[in-house]
Design an enzyme around this catalytic site. Structure first.
Site, PDB file in Angstrom:
ATOM      1  CG  HIS A 198      -0.153   0.075   2.519  1.00  0.00           C
ATOM      2  ND1 HIS A 198       0.470  -1.034   3.062  1.00  0.00           N
ATOM      3  CD2 HIS A 198       0.131   1.108   3.345  1.00  0.00           C
ATOM      4  CE1 HIS A 198       1.079  -0.684   4.182  1.00  0.00           C
ATOM      5  NE2 HIS A 198       0.903   0.611   4.367  1.00  0.00           N
ATOM      6  CB  SER A 199       1.414   4.150  -1.369  1.00  0.00           C
ATOM      7  OG  SER A 199       2.216   5.301  -1.210  1.00  0.00           O
TER       8      SER A 199
END
Length: 166
Positions: free
Chosen positions: A67-68
């Protein structure tokens, strides 16, 4: 809403091949793009996050949550599921190698809480997770997920609708 409801077939790859952790994250990112949850730039953001912060995304033995931060590259909240035919190391001291890469895209910090709850329940159940990892196609994975989230008995079905009026 069950985890299967968050995962259309386009969001799933089973028995995929990746040479390294970057390719594994790329596969998860491609699935997010295929569902319209993100644009391709988000995949690069997920890889950059690991390059910058290290393999903290390997959240349990054999499982990475790629994820970011929420960004303009995220079109809507989404998740992807990639099982690897051959696990790959991410550089985590305790939880390598990774066999399951989950991609997560969120438009904000709170909008994905329900999905994360379903995900946590799923990956914390060892028998369920083993069954899901054995799926050989996206349709098979979704079918297994639905089977595990369906009421097991008439009593469970009755209890789940208790208090509802027809």
């Amino acid at each position: 809403m069950s985890l299967a409801d968050w995962l259309p077939e386009e969001a799933i790859r089973t028995q995929a091949h990746a040479a390294d952790w970057r390719e594994a994250i790329t596969l998860a990112g491609e699935c997010l793009v295929a569902t319209g949850a993100t644009i391709p730039a988000y995949t690069g953001e997920m890889i950059e996050t690991v390059e910058r912060l290290g393999p903290y995304i390997v959240i349990a033995p054999g499982i990475a949550l790629a994820h970011s931060r929420p960004s303009p590259a995220v079109q809507r909240t989404g998740i992807s599921w990639v099982t690897l035919a051959d696990p790959v190391p991410f550089g985590h001291e305790e939880n390598d190698p990774v066999r399951l890469v989950l991609g997560l895209a969120a438009t904000d910090h709170d909008g994905h809480i329900g999905m994360m709850s379903q995900l946590a329940t799923t990956i914390s159940d060892e028998a369920l997770l083993a069954d899901l990892l054995a799926a050989d196609s996206p349709a098979d994975l979704r079918q297994r997920m639905h089977a595990h989230h369906a009421p097991e008995t008439t009593t469970e079905l009755l209890n789940s609708t208790e208090g509802e009026h027809v």
